[in-house]
Design a protein around this motif. Structure first.
Motif, short mmCIF file in Angstrom:
data_model
loop_
_atom_site.label_atom_id
_atom_site.label_comp_id
_atom_site.label_asym_id
_atom_site.label_seq_id
_atom_site.Cartn_x
_atom_site.Cartn_y
_atom_site.Cartn_z
N SER A 77 0.85 -1.19 0.00
CA SER A 77 0.00 0.00 0.00
C SER A 77 0.88 1.24 0.00
CB SER A 77 -0.91 0.01 1.22
OG SER A 77 -0.17 0.36 2.38
N ASP A 78 0.28 2.40 -0.25
CA ASP A 78 1.08 3.63 -0.27
C ASP A 78 1.70 3.93 1.07
OD1 ASP A 78 -1.34 4.16 0.89
OD2 ASP A 78 -1.79 5.94 -0.30
N ARG A 79 1.15 3.39 2.16
CA ARG A 79 1.72 3.59 3.50
C ARG A 79 2.79 2.57 3.85
NH1 ARG A 79 0.53 8.71 3.94
NH2 ARG A 79 -1.71 9.15 3.92
N GLY A 80 3.06 1.66 2.92
CA GLY A 80 4.11 0.67 3.15
C GLY A 80 3.61 -0.62 3.76
N GLN A 81 2.29 -0.83 3.78
CA GLN A 81 1.74 -2.06 4.33
C GLN A 81 1.83 -3.17 3.28
OE1 GLN A 81 -2.52 -2.05 5.00
NE2 GLN A 81 -2.32 -3.44 6.76
N THR A 194 3.90 -0.51 -5.51
CA THR A 194 3.05 0.14 -4.53
C THR A 194 1.80 0.68 -5.20
OG1 THR A 194 4.94 0.73 -3.14
CG2 THR A 194 2.93 2.03 -2.86
N GLY A 196 -1.55 3.00 -4.72
CA GLY A 196 -2.23 4.02 -3.95
C GLY A 196 -3.16 4.82 -4.83
N ASN A 240 3.84 11.48 0.00
CA ASN A 240 3.33 10.78 1.18
C ASN A 240 3.39 9.27 1.05
OD1 ASN A 240 2.66 13.19 2.56
ND2 ASN A 240 0.75 13.36 1.40
N TYR A 241 4.00 8.77 -0.01
CA TYR A 241 4.17 7.33 -0.15
C TYR A 241 5.35 6.87 0.72
CZ TYR A 241 0.79 6.65 -3.97
OH TYR A 241 -0.36 6.54 -4.72
N HIS A 242 5.38 5.58 0.96
CA HIS A 242 6.39 5.03 1.88
C HIS A 242 7.81 5.18 1.31
CE1 HIS A 242 7.22 1.41 -0.55
NE2 HIS A 242 5.92 1.35 -0.79
N SER A 352 -9.50 0.42 -0.61
CA SER A 352 -9.51 -0.24 0.70
C SER A 352 -10.02 -1.67 0.60
CB SER A 352 -10.37 0.57 1.68
OG SER A 352 -10.45 -0.09 2.93
#
Length: 376
Positions: A77-81, A194, A196, A240-242, A352
């Motif tokens: 994910s864009d948050r690094g998940q 990634t 997002g 804002n990406y990881h 999501s």
């Protein structure tokens, strides 16, 4: 007497076709519009199916020796998940990343000197009862028994024979680059993509501590504003990406960036016409969402060579080639198009739900798809 085969296009498809056809004793000449071997380009991934196709020619071993191995892509994910892994089945070996110019050099070195004639831009062709003639922009021409069109998605040969073929814009545009992997906190040794709502970003390690990256953003076709996007503007898009995505973009200079809209063509209704046969993007350019564009071209070269070697006549060989390639190419083309639509969604709700499904239920499905994809 050995058949004489003209190949229009000295990219991956054309060079692989030349290698495969020379392997069965054909007299081959490649005509390339560029003045010399490609010096620029980004990274490319060679999957197990392509390595299997090229195995008889010694090229696979050289790609493995000079490439960077991976067991598959990790989707984030864009948050690094971590979401899931698009894994290469264990009994298929690895996939390998390599710089395009290095792959080009490997292919050229597998051909006898003088096989490629540079600076020959295709103008038109003439089919006759006993030969085919290719005429070039400089007024020169070449004649052969058969002609292989390997001149890419905007194939001049295809446009002459099938002018009604249309291009499809996928709805997103792409930037690519290669930078040094030094001083990049968070850089993984794995291939990562990634997903997002602001776009997709891929990170692929290359040999010699280089990193190949690519970014895809939804956009209008031929948007002049995006055509001149800088790394700084891409950095704002993906800020804002990881990690290390923002840092990768900050390290990128204007000369590192290659940009193009993502376009495909529907696979041709027939991959041959008279004495002409089509390979690679000239026949079936697909979106890059499965990393199979160049790999399918490598498969084409092997299958065409096998069909010409085993068939009693050229027409019979072309019929068998078309039959062996059509279903697989149509399936991969359609699947790649669908993956792009799912991956490029800008809906937070859809993203999501998609991410939750990827984490929970897609592992077995992706394994079965990988088995079919990587089997040559």
């Amino acid at each position: 007497m050995a058949r004489t085969i003209l190949i229009i296009g000295g990219g991956i498809a054309g060079l692989c076709a030349a290698i495969a056809l020379q392997h069965i004793g054909m007299q081959v000449k490649v005509y390339e519009k560029n003045a010399g071997p490609a010096a620029a380009g980004a990274g490319i991934i060679i999957a197990p199916n392509a390595l299997q196709a090229l195995k008889p020619y010694g090229i696979s071993d050289e790609i493995i020796r000079r490439g960077y191995p991976s067991s598959g892509f990790r989707l984030m994910s864009d948050r690094g998940q971590y979401l899931t892994q698009l894994a290469v089945p264990a009994d298929y070996g690895s996939q390998y990343s390599i710089h395009r110019k290095d792959l080009h050099q490997i292919l050229l070195s597998a051909l006898p000197p003088g096989t490629v004639e540079w600076g020959k831009s295709f103008s038109r062709l003439e089919q006759r009862d006993n030969c085919v003639r290719a005429v070039f922009d400089d007024g020169s021409y070449a004649e052969g028994d058969l002609l292989v069109a390997a001149d890419g998605i905007y194939s001049g040969v295809r446009q002459q024979l099938v002018p009604a073929e249309t291009y499809r814009y996928a709805g997103y545009t792409c930037w690519r680059g290669v930078v040094s992997g030094d001083h990049l906190p968070g850089l993984s040794p794995h291939f990562i993509e990634t997903w997002g709502t602001k776009g997709r970003f891929g990170i692929v390690p290359l040999p010699q501590n280089k990193v190949y990256w690519y970014a895809l953003i939804n956009a209008r076709q031929s948007d002049p504003r995006l055509a001149n996007y800088s790394a700084q503007e891409l950095h704002r898009q993906f800020a804002n990406y990881h990690n290390p995505i923002p840092d990768l973009l900050l390290k990128t200079t204007p000369s590192d960036i290659i940009h193009r809209d993502i376009v495909d063509i529907m696979p041709m209704k027939s991959f041959y016409s008279g004495r002409i046969v089509f390979v690679g993007d000239a026949a079936h350019a697909i979106t890059p969402n499965m990393g199979q564009g160049a790999c399918l071209a490598m498969e084409d070269a092997r299958v065409l060579s096998d069909c010409l070697h085993a068939s009693a006549g050229d027409h019979e060989a072309f019929v068998h080639y078309d039959a062996r390639r059509r279903k697989r190419i149509q399936q991969i083309s359609a699947q790649s198009w669908k993956i792009g639509k799912v991956a490029q969604s800008e809906s937070f709700l859809f993203a999501s739900i998609r991410n939750q499904l990827m984490k929970r239920v897609l592992k077995k499905i992706s394994h079965n798809q990988a088995e079919r994809l990587y089997r040559f």
